[in-house]
Each structure stands twice: as C-alpha cells, then as structure tokens.
Design a protein around this motif. Structure first.
Motif, PDB file in Angstrom:
ATOM      1  N   VAL A 136      -0.699   3.643   6.519  1.00  9.86           N
ATOM      2  CA  VAL A 136      -0.527   3.800   5.076  1.00  9.86           C
ATOM      3  C   VAL A 136       0.971   3.699   4.828  1.00  9.86           C
ATOM      4  CG1 VAL A 136      -0.749   5.394   3.137  1.00  9.86           C
ATOM      5  CG2 VAL A 136      -2.562   5.258   4.848  1.00  9.86           C
ATOM      6  N   ARG A 137       1.368   2.970   3.798  1.00 13.54           N
ATOM      7  CA  ARG A 137       2.787   2.802   3.497  1.00 13.54           C
ATOM      8  C   ARG A 137       3.093   3.405   2.133  1.00 13.54           C
ATOM      9  NH1 ARG A 137       5.416  -1.530   6.097  1.00 13.54           N
ATOM     10  NH2 ARG A 137       7.257  -0.634   5.107  1.00 13.54           N
ATOM     11  N   TYR A 138       4.324   3.893   1.983  1.00 12.20           N
ATOM     12  CA  TYR A 138       4.786   4.515   0.753  1.00 12.20           C
ATOM     13  C   TYR A 138       6.129   3.897   0.357  1.00 12.20           C
ATOM     14  CZ  TYR A 138       1.481   8.148   2.144  1.00 12.20           C
ATOM     15  OH  TYR A 138       0.360   8.830   2.520  1.00 12.20           O
ATOM     16  N   ALA A 181       0.961   5.350  -7.892  1.00 11.39           N
ATOM     17  CA  ALA A 181      -0.130   4.392  -8.002  1.00 11.39           C
ATOM     18  C   ALA A 181      -0.387   3.757  -6.646  1.00 11.39           C
ATOM     19  CB  ALA A 181       0.228   3.305  -9.017  1.00 11.39           C
ATOM     20  N   ARG A 182      -1.535   3.104  -6.536  1.00  6.75           N
ATOM     21  CA  ARG A 182      -1.893   2.332  -5.341  1.00  6.75           C
ATOM     22  C   ARG A 182      -1.654   0.870  -5.674  1.00  6.75           C
ATOM     23  NH1 ARG A 182      -6.214  -0.582  -3.702  1.00  6.75           N
ATOM     24  NH2 ARG A 182      -7.375  -0.042  -5.560  1.00  6.75           N
ATOM     25  N   TRP A 229      -3.073   3.254 -11.150  1.00  2.78           N
ATOM     26  CA  TRP A 229      -2.388   4.534 -11.321  1.00  2.78           C
ATOM     27  C   TRP A 229      -3.304   5.693 -10.935  1.00  2.78           C
ATOM     28  CZ3 TRP A 229       2.597   5.787 -12.359  1.00  2.78           C
ATOM     29  CH2 TRP A 229       3.444   4.711 -12.592  1.00  2.78           C
ATOM     30  N   ILE A 230      -2.761   6.587 -10.132  1.00  6.41           N
ATOM     31  CA  ILE A 230      -3.499   7.759  -9.664  1.00  6.41           C
ATOM     32  C   ILE A 230      -3.084   8.993 -10.461  1.00  6.41           C
ATOM     33  CG2 ILE A 230      -3.898   9.270  -7.674  1.00  6.41           C
ATOM     34  CD1 ILE A 230      -3.296   6.705  -5.944  1.00  6.41           C
ATOM     35  N   ARG A 231      -1.786   9.115 -10.716  1.00  3.71           N
ATOM     36  CA  ARG A 231      -1.280  10.257 -11.470  1.00  3.71           C
ATOM     37  C   ARG A 231      -0.174   9.773 -12.392  1.00  3.71           C
ATOM     38  NH1 ARG A 231      -0.809  16.278  -9.295  1.00  3.71           N
ATOM     39  NH2 ARG A 231      -0.175  17.230 -11.242  1.00  3.71           N
ATOM     40  N   LYS A 232      -0.293  10.129 -13.662  1.00  3.09           N
ATOM     41  CA  LYS A 232       0.665   9.701 -14.684  1.00  3.09           C
ATOM     42  C   LYS A 232       1.281  10.925 -15.332  1.00  3.09           C
ATOM     43  CE  LYS A 232      -2.329   5.860 -16.065  1.00  3.09           C
ATOM     44  NZ  LYS A 232      -3.040   5.266 -17.190  1.00  3.09           N
ATOM     45  N   GLU A 233       2.235  11.513 -14.660  1.00  8.08           N
ATOM     46  CA  GLU A 233       2.934  12.639 -15.277  1.00  8.08           C
ATOM     47  C   GLU A 233       4.265  12.839 -14.598  1.00  8.08           C
ATOM     48  OE1 GLU A 233       1.849  16.926 -13.912  1.00  8.08           O
ATOM     49  OE2 GLU A 233      -0.019  15.809 -14.019  1.00  8.08           O
ATOM     50  N   VAL A 242      -3.456   1.037   2.911  1.00  7.38           N
ATOM     51  CA  VAL A 242      -3.158   1.381   1.517  1.00  7.38           C
ATOM     52  C   VAL A 242      -1.639   1.389   1.360  1.00  7.38           C
ATOM     53  CG1 VAL A 242      -3.354   3.138  -0.291  1.00  7.38           C
ATOM     54  CG2 VAL A 242      -5.197   2.870   1.333  1.00  7.38           C
ATOM     55  N   VAL A 243      -1.177   0.935   0.205  1.00  7.72           N
ATOM     56  CA  VAL A 243       0.245   1.027  -0.135  1.00  7.72           C
ATOM     57  C   VAL A 243       0.352   1.863  -1.409  1.00  7.72           C
ATOM     58  CG1 VAL A 243       2.338  -0.219  -0.784  1.00  7.72           C
ATOM     59  CG2 VAL A 243       0.762  -1.224   0.894  1.00  7.72           C
ATOM     60  N   TYR A 244       1.051   2.999  -1.305  1.00 13.65           N
ATOM     61  CA  TYR A 244       1.280   3.859  -2.460  1.00 13.65           C
ATOM     62  C   TYR A 244       2.676   3.616  -2.995  1.00 13.65           C
ATOM     63  CZ  TYR A 244      -2.914   6.434  -1.183  1.00 13.65           C
ATOM     64  OH  TYR A 244      -4.202   6.775  -0.901  1.00 13.65           O
ATOM     65  N   LEU A 245       2.778   3.535  -4.321  1.00 10.62           N
ATOM     66  CA  LEU A 245       4.046   3.339  -5.001  1.00 10.62           C
ATOM     67  C   LEU A 245       4.328   4.583  -5.829  1.00 10.62           C
ATOM     68  CD1 LEU A 245       3.354  -0.296  -6.243  1.00 10.62           C
ATOM     69  CD2 LEU A 245       4.515   0.408  -4.135  1.00 10.62           C
ATOM     70  N   ILE A 246       5.482   5.178  -5.584  1.00  7.69           N
ATOM     71  CA  ILE A 246       5.895   6.392  -6.284  1.00  7.69           C
ATOM     72  C   ILE A 246       7.004   5.971  -7.245  1.00  7.69           C
ATOM     73  CG2 ILE A 246       6.801   8.721  -6.009  1.00  7.69           C
ATOM     74  CD1 ILE A 246       5.760   8.287  -2.953  1.00  7.69           C
ATOM     75  N   PHE A 247       6.806   6.175  -8.531  1.00  9.98           N
ATOM     76  CA  PHE A 247       7.696   5.643  -9.557  1.00  9.98           C
ATOM     77  C   PHE A 247       8.671   6.691 -10.074  1.00  9.98           C
ATOM     78  CE2 PHE A 247       4.091   2.866  -9.464  1.00  9.98           C
ATOM     79  CZ  PHE A 247       4.623   1.613  -9.680  1.00  9.98           C
ATOM     80  N   SER A 248       9.910   6.253 -10.283  1.00  9.89           N
ATOM     81  CA  SER A 248      10.933   7.113 -10.852  1.00  9.89           C
ATOM     82  C   SER A 248      11.875   6.280 -11.701  1.00  9.89           C
ATOM     83  CB  SER A 248      11.733   7.794  -9.737  1.00  9.89           C
ATOM     84  OG  SER A 248      12.775   8.572 -10.290  1.00  9.89           O
TER      85      SER A 248
END
Length: 122
Positions: free
Chosen positions: A12-14, A70-71, A97-101, A53-59
C-alpha cells in the motif's frame, strides 16, 4: 481508464499531495478528480500499477492541516482539465474521497516519515 481489480499481496502506498489553494481541493471533492504536475505523474502511475492501493492525503500549503484523504481510482491519463486554477498541471485521474474534513497537523505529529529523515508527516 478502468481501474484494475485490487492487487492482493502488493504494498500500500501513501502520498501527501500539497495544493496551492483550497479551491482545487473543493473541485476534487465535488468531481472526484485530481491533477498534479507532470513531474509527479510517473511516480504516482508507478505506485498505482505496482501497489494494491494508493492513498492520497491532501493539504493546502500554509493551512496547518490536512483537508482529507482519498484513494487513487485510476492511472493518470493524457486528458487535462480546465477546472484547475493553477497552470502547469498534467493529466486528470480519478480519486475516491474517503474523508473530507480538516484534520490539524497536531493530530498526526506522532507519524514520522522514515524516507524523509523521520520528519513529521504534514
């Protein structure tokens, strides 16, 4: 592009995705797409095809928080989008998108990145 079926027994990659503005995050959350600079495309596409799976963490730069995660839902294609306010983006790809906050960095200070001199993830 169609997404391949989940590849079991693969890593799994992030990735932390920095945006120059909140509007691009809003567009992504509404339309389920993202675009990045061409220099990032090879790395993300490689991760997409070689990982389960590739997860993208947005900032947003300077926000002091993450805006969600998001995935990655497809490989990056050649099609570009006129939705983005920033020039220099490459092709568009699907994100789920998995979590939007907003999640302040302080809640992730215990996470260290071993590939970045064990610096805090933010």
């Amino acid at each position: 592009c169609k997404s391949p079926s989940p590849r079991q027994n693969m890593p799994v990659r992030y990735f932390v995705m920095k945006s120059s503005n909140l509007e691009n995050i809003d567009i992504s959350q509404q339309k389920g797409i993202w675009s990045t600079t061409p220099s990032n495309e090879r790395k993300l596409n490689g991760a997409f095809w070689e990982s389960s799976v590739v997860y993208l963490i947005f900032s947003v730069q300077g926000s002091g928080s993450f805006q969600g995660f998001a995935r990655m839902g497809s490989a990056i294609g050649c099609e570009k989008s006129q939705d983005w306010r920033s020039a220099g983006f490459g092709g568009v790809f699907k994100v789920d998108w998995i979590r939007k906050e907003s999640i302040p960095f302080q809640f992730a200070h215990h996470l260290l990145n071993p590939w970045n001199d064990s610096k805090k993830v933010q």
